[in-house]
Write a protein that holds these residues in place. Structure first.
Motif, PDB file in Angstrom:
ATOM      1  N   UNK A   1       4.635  -1.591   5.493  1.00 51.99           N
ATOM      2  CA  UNK A   1       5.895  -1.900   4.806  1.00 51.99           C
ATOM      3  C   UNK A   1       6.002  -3.382   4.463  1.00 51.99           C
ATOM      4  N   UNK A   2       5.617  -4.250   5.376  1.00 51.03           N
ATOM      5  CA  UNK A   2       5.911  -5.679   5.244  1.00 51.03           C
ATOM      6  C   UNK A   2       4.798  -6.527   4.629  1.00 51.03           C
ATOM      7  N   UNK A   3       3.579  -6.083   4.702  1.00 51.33           N
ATOM      8  CA  UNK A   3       2.457  -6.925   4.296  1.00 51.33           C
ATOM      9  C   UNK A   3       2.030  -6.660   2.850  1.00 51.33           C
ATOM     10  N   UNK A   4       2.018  -7.709   2.068  1.00 56.32           N
ATOM     11  CA  UNK A   4       1.557  -7.594   0.684  1.00 56.32           C
ATOM     12  C   UNK A   4       0.060  -7.257   0.651  1.00 56.32           C
ATOM     13  N   UNK A   5      -0.682  -7.782   1.603  1.00 61.88           N
ATOM     14  CA  UNK A   5      -2.114  -7.495   1.693  1.00 61.88           C
ATOM     15  C   UNK A   5      -2.360  -6.007   1.929  1.00 61.88           C
ATOM     16  N   UNK A   6      -1.547  -5.403   2.783  1.00 64.03           N
ATOM     17  CA  UNK A   6      -1.698  -3.978   3.068  1.00 64.03           C
ATOM     18  C   UNK A   6      -1.302  -3.137   1.848  1.00 64.03           C
TER      19      UNK A   6
ATOM     20  N   UNK B   1       2.016   5.089   1.020  1.00 59.44           N
ATOM     21  CA  UNK B   1       2.019   3.999   2.011  1.00 59.44           C
ATOM     22  C   UNK B   1       3.300   4.059   2.848  1.00 59.44           C
ATOM     23  N   UNK B   2       4.434   4.250   2.196  1.00 54.75           N
ATOM     24  CA  UNK B   2       5.724   4.311   2.898  1.00 54.75           C
ATOM     25  C   UNK B   2       5.802   5.582   3.736  1.00 54.75           C
ATOM     26  N   UNK B   3       5.386   6.688   3.158  1.00 51.64           N
ATOM     27  CA  UNK B   3       5.394   7.970   3.871  1.00 51.64           C
ATOM     28  C   UNK B   3       4.524   7.898   5.135  1.00 51.64           C
TER      29      UNK B   3
END
Length: 123
Positions: A27-32, A46-48
């Motif tokens: 949720x928080x990482x732009x890299x992820x 990704x959110x799910x």
């Protein structure tokens, strides 16, 4: 506290913290976020996956929940770990890039067998 309970709690807490940290990063990482794009997954996945990992981690840490529910959480995590390995290998990443997947698999295996060991009464 016997060895089986110690193995269960250590492996389950480590695995759950690992999954909660992973969910937070989804949720928080732009890299992820970019890693999911790199793997070819849509953004909603990704959110799910982050929500599923958070819920599954909590379920594993609450022993008062029905055994069947915890079994579903274990099954979901196995599917997640196998799918992660396949996704990384499918885009041509080397097997050596699967270190975190292997660590998660080992912790989950220890947690599962120490929770559902047929010799639970004897250990």
């Amino acid at each position: 506290m016997n060895k089986q309970k110690i193995a269960f709690w250590v492996s389950t807490v480590l695995f759950s913290v690992f999954m909660l940290f992973s969910a937070y990063n989804y949720i928080a990482s732009e890299e992820m976020k970019q890693a999911f794009v790199h793997l070819g997954f849509p953004d909603y996945f990704r959110v799910e996956l982050a929500v599923a990992k958070a819920i599954g981690s909590v379920v594993l840490l609450l022993p008062m929940l029905p055994r069947t529910l915890r079994g579903f959480a274990y099954a979901g995590f196995v599917i997640n770990i196998v799918s992660a390995a396949v996704a990384h290998l499918a885009i041509g990443e080397p097997v050596s890039s699967l270190g975190f997947v292997l660590i998660a698999a080992i912790l989950l295996t220890i947690s599962y067998f120490s929770a559902f060991c047929p010799c639970a009464k004897k250990c």
